[in-house]
Design an enzyme around this catalytic site. Sequence first.
Site, PDB file in Angstrom:
ATOM      1  N   LEU A   1       5.511  -9.091  -3.603  1.00  0.00           N
ATOM      2  CA  LEU A   1       6.881  -8.942  -3.090  1.00  0.00           C
ATOM      3  C   LEU A   1       6.903  -8.973  -1.574  1.00  0.00           C
ATOM      4  O   LEU A   1       5.909  -8.634  -0.909  1.00  0.00           O
ATOM      5  CB  LEU A   1       7.524  -7.649  -3.601  1.00  0.00           C
ATOM      6  CG  LEU A   1       7.007  -6.281  -3.151  1.00  0.00           C
ATOM      7  CD1 LEU A   1       7.446  -5.900  -1.754  1.00  0.00           C
ATOM      8  CD2 LEU A   1       7.473  -5.228  -4.109  1.00  0.00           C
TER       9      LEU A   1
ATOM     10  N   CYS B   1       1.118  -5.974   5.762  1.00  0.00           N
ATOM     11  CA  CYS B   1       0.215  -6.781   4.917  1.00  0.00           C
ATOM     12  C   CYS B   1      -0.611  -7.813   5.681  1.00  0.00           C
ATOM     13  O   CYS B   1      -1.837  -7.718   5.684  1.00  0.00           O
ATOM     14  CB  CYS B   1       1.022  -7.464   3.821  1.00  0.00           C
ATOM     15  SG  CYS B   1       1.684  -6.262   2.652  1.00  0.00           S
TER      16      CYS B   1
HETATM   17  P1  NAD Z   1       3.474   2.720   1.350  1.00  0.00           P
HETATM   18  O1  NAD Z   1       2.646   3.337   2.413  1.00  0.00           O
HETATM   19  O2  NAD Z   1       4.899   2.396   1.623  1.00  0.00           O
HETATM   20  O3  NAD Z   1       3.421   3.613   0.019  1.00  0.00           O
HETATM   21  C1  NAD Z   1       2.269   4.171  -0.481  1.00  0.00           C
HETATM   22  C2  NAD Z   1       2.648   5.522  -1.069  1.00  0.00           C
HETATM   23  O4  NAD Z   1       1.535   6.075  -1.790  1.00  0.00           O
HETATM   24  C3  NAD Z   1       3.026   6.569  -0.023  1.00  0.00           C
HETATM   25  O5  NAD Z   1       4.347   7.019  -0.280  1.00  0.00           O
HETATM   26  C4  NAD Z   1       2.007   7.689  -0.211  1.00  0.00           C
HETATM   27  O6  NAD Z   1       2.528   8.984   0.008  1.00  0.00           O
HETATM   28  C5  NAD Z   1       1.615   7.489  -1.672  1.00  0.00           C
HETATM   29  N1  NAD Z   1       0.343   8.110  -2.060  1.00  0.00           N
HETATM   30  C6  NAD Z   1      -0.852   8.119  -1.401  1.00  0.00           C
HETATM   31  N2  NAD Z   1      -1.767   8.809  -2.097  1.00  0.00           N
HETATM   32  C7  NAD Z   1      -1.165   9.237  -3.240  1.00  0.00           C
HETATM   33  C8  NAD Z   1      -1.584   9.997  -4.357  1.00  0.00           C
HETATM   34  N3  NAD Z   1      -2.826  10.445  -4.452  1.00  0.00           N
HETATM   35  N4  NAD Z   1      -0.693  10.256  -5.310  1.00  0.00           N
HETATM   36  C9  NAD Z   1       0.584   9.821  -5.229  1.00  0.00           C
HETATM   37  N5  NAD Z   1       1.038   9.091  -4.196  1.00  0.00           N
HETATM   38  C10 NAD Z   1       0.182   8.801  -3.207  1.00  0.00           C
HETATM   39  O7  NAD Z   1       2.689   1.386   0.927  1.00  0.00           O
HETATM   40  P2  NAD Z   1       3.298   0.027   0.337  1.00  0.00           P
HETATM   41  O8  NAD Z   1       3.817  -0.802   1.438  1.00  0.00           O
HETATM   42  O9  NAD Z   1       4.152   0.336  -0.836  1.00  0.00           O
HETATM   43  O10 NAD Z   1       1.947  -0.670  -0.166  1.00  0.00           O
HETATM   44  C11 NAD Z   1       1.226  -0.186  -1.270  1.00  0.00           C
HETATM   45  C12 NAD Z   1       0.142  -1.193  -1.598  1.00  0.00           C
HETATM   46  O11 NAD Z   1       0.735  -2.450  -1.970  1.00  0.00           O
HETATM   47  C13 NAD Z   1      -0.794  -1.520  -0.453  1.00  0.00           C
HETATM   48  O12 NAD Z   1      -2.070  -1.788  -0.960  1.00  0.00           O
HETATM   49  C14 NAD Z   1      -0.212  -2.795   0.135  1.00  0.00           C
HETATM   50  O13 NAD Z   1      -1.176  -3.574   0.810  1.00  0.00           O
HETATM   51  C15 NAD Z   1       0.275  -3.490  -1.117  1.00  0.00           C
HETATM   52  N6  NAD Z   1       1.390  -4.427  -0.905  1.00  0.00           N
HETATM   53  C16 NAD Z   1       2.399  -4.106  -0.054  1.00  0.00           C
HETATM   54  C17 NAD Z   1       3.471  -4.980   0.110  1.00  0.00           C
HETATM   55  C18 NAD Z   1       4.586  -4.668   1.071  1.00  0.00           C
HETATM   56  O14 NAD Z   1       5.350  -5.580   1.390  1.00  0.00           O
HETATM   57  N7  NAD Z   1       4.734  -3.439   1.538  1.00  0.00           N
HETATM   58  C19 NAD Z   1       3.504  -6.181  -0.620  1.00  0.00           C
HETATM   59  C20 NAD Z   1       2.471  -6.465  -1.509  1.00  0.00           C
HETATM   60  C21 NAD Z   1       1.413  -5.577  -1.642  1.00  0.00           C
END
Ligand code: NAD
Length: 433
Positions: free
Chosen positions: A153, A260
């Site tokens: 996404l 990312c």
């Molecule tokens: P984010 O930082 O917005 O969210 C991650 C969440 O995980 C945080 O709210 C954090 O508090 C929570 N968390 C951490 N440890 C935890 C635990 N033990 N239990 C419960 N919750 C916990 O990150 P994001 O942007 O959503 O990205 C998440 C993953 O997806 C990453 O690996 C990222 O590279 C990947 N990704 C992100 C996007 C994007 O556009 N943001 C797109 C594709 C893939």
Amino acid sequence: MKISVIGTGYVGLATATVFAELGNDVIGADIDKDKIDKLNNGIMPIFEPGLQELVERNVKEKRLRFTHNNKEVIGHGDVIFICVGTPPKDNWEVELKYVENVALEIAQNIRSYKVIVHKSTVPVETGDKVKKIIKDNIKENVDFDVVSNPEFLREGTAIEDTLEPDRIVIGADSKKAIEIMKKLYSPIKAPLIITDIRSAELIKHASNAFLATKISFINSVARICELSGADVEKVADGVGYDKRINRYFLNAGIGYGGSCFPKDSQAFVKIAEKYGYDYKLLKATNEINEDQKKHFVGMVKKALNSLNDKKIGILGLSFKPNTDDMRFAPSIYIIQELQKEGGKIKAYDPEAMEKAKTIFSDVEFGKDPYEIAKDSEVLLILTEWNEFKELDLKKIKSLMKTPLIIDGRNIYNPEDIKKEGFTYISVGREHVV
Ligand code: NAD
């Protein structure tokens, strides 16, 4: 189906909400209590178009709820999605502790068969690691499968992308898990790529590396355009009509940012290094991206001679439009460099100012572009928000001290804006002699 989503950031929240919208019974969990409290009070912790309505509807229909109790969420789902962050370490390797912590918690709390899916972006072989952590720490004698289901996404269109993705990648080595994942995704019409776990993990890093490389490629072409007097927008159009290339991601500017591309393309170099491969192409992509921000600062310095005490207006702070995300936004480097040379910064962004306030010191924030334009000696466009494309340029000109716009996102037609009486400098369209 019963679905659990651990981590309710940009990816987890979109995933949980969309699976609820498709009729599943979903719980989203996060260790950030503030985030969960906000969600439980109907306040979105992030800005994402369409998210609020969808969350509200599914909470009301009792298909979606939120908790900060991971134990509860692990007990709930037949499928557990791990959507926690995988930020970069100081040396750009991937910080896997959040994924590992969740794997450990799952091991300690599962009481029946579960499909455990990592959606977070992780290095190849993380699936094997997750499997081992669970196997070594499992409390009850229950079966489980690990699946890699990377997320593609884009922030700003997260809901749309989750409902209508270009493809769905499922990496698994268990027929049972594949069938469950296929059933879960069956309402979504998109090509399904079923692979082994390692290939699925690599698809994600390879995709982001390719897109980042496309941006650095066109930024390099932009530099040659500046030197030769060509126009990068026309060059990109001419190149982009070739179906083998296409026009997407051929936009010259101040380089990519966000949570990312910078971390994933740096991480992929490190992953390659671990296997003994020197990923020269991607190293160059990363270097060109850094260089492009420096080049833009150079353009500003050249246009203003000295930056000392100059009032510099900034339009756009987030790393791209339609998001409040400031992670690795090019605006951070650019503003800090301009401040080092004595520039006085006033800035406006439609959504990212709250987050920006926690990053910058000595930046004055304004309520709209016109407040920023007032008495500014230059306006810098750092994010291509639609509202900047529709400014009242006559009003902007009357408010500015000097009518100078330096556009890091090429949002204006140079002819039109020059007709309005501005000096206009953009990327890859100025002949630098
Ligand atoms: P984010 O930082 O917005 O969210 C991650 C969440 O995980 C945080 O709210 C954090 O508090 C929570 N968390 C951490 N440890 C935890 C635990 N033990 N239990 C419960 N919750 C916990 O990150 P994001 O942007 O959503 O990205 C998440 C993953 O997806 C990453 O690996 C990222 O590279 C990947 N990704 C992100 C996007 C994007 O556009 N943001 C797109 C594709 C893939």
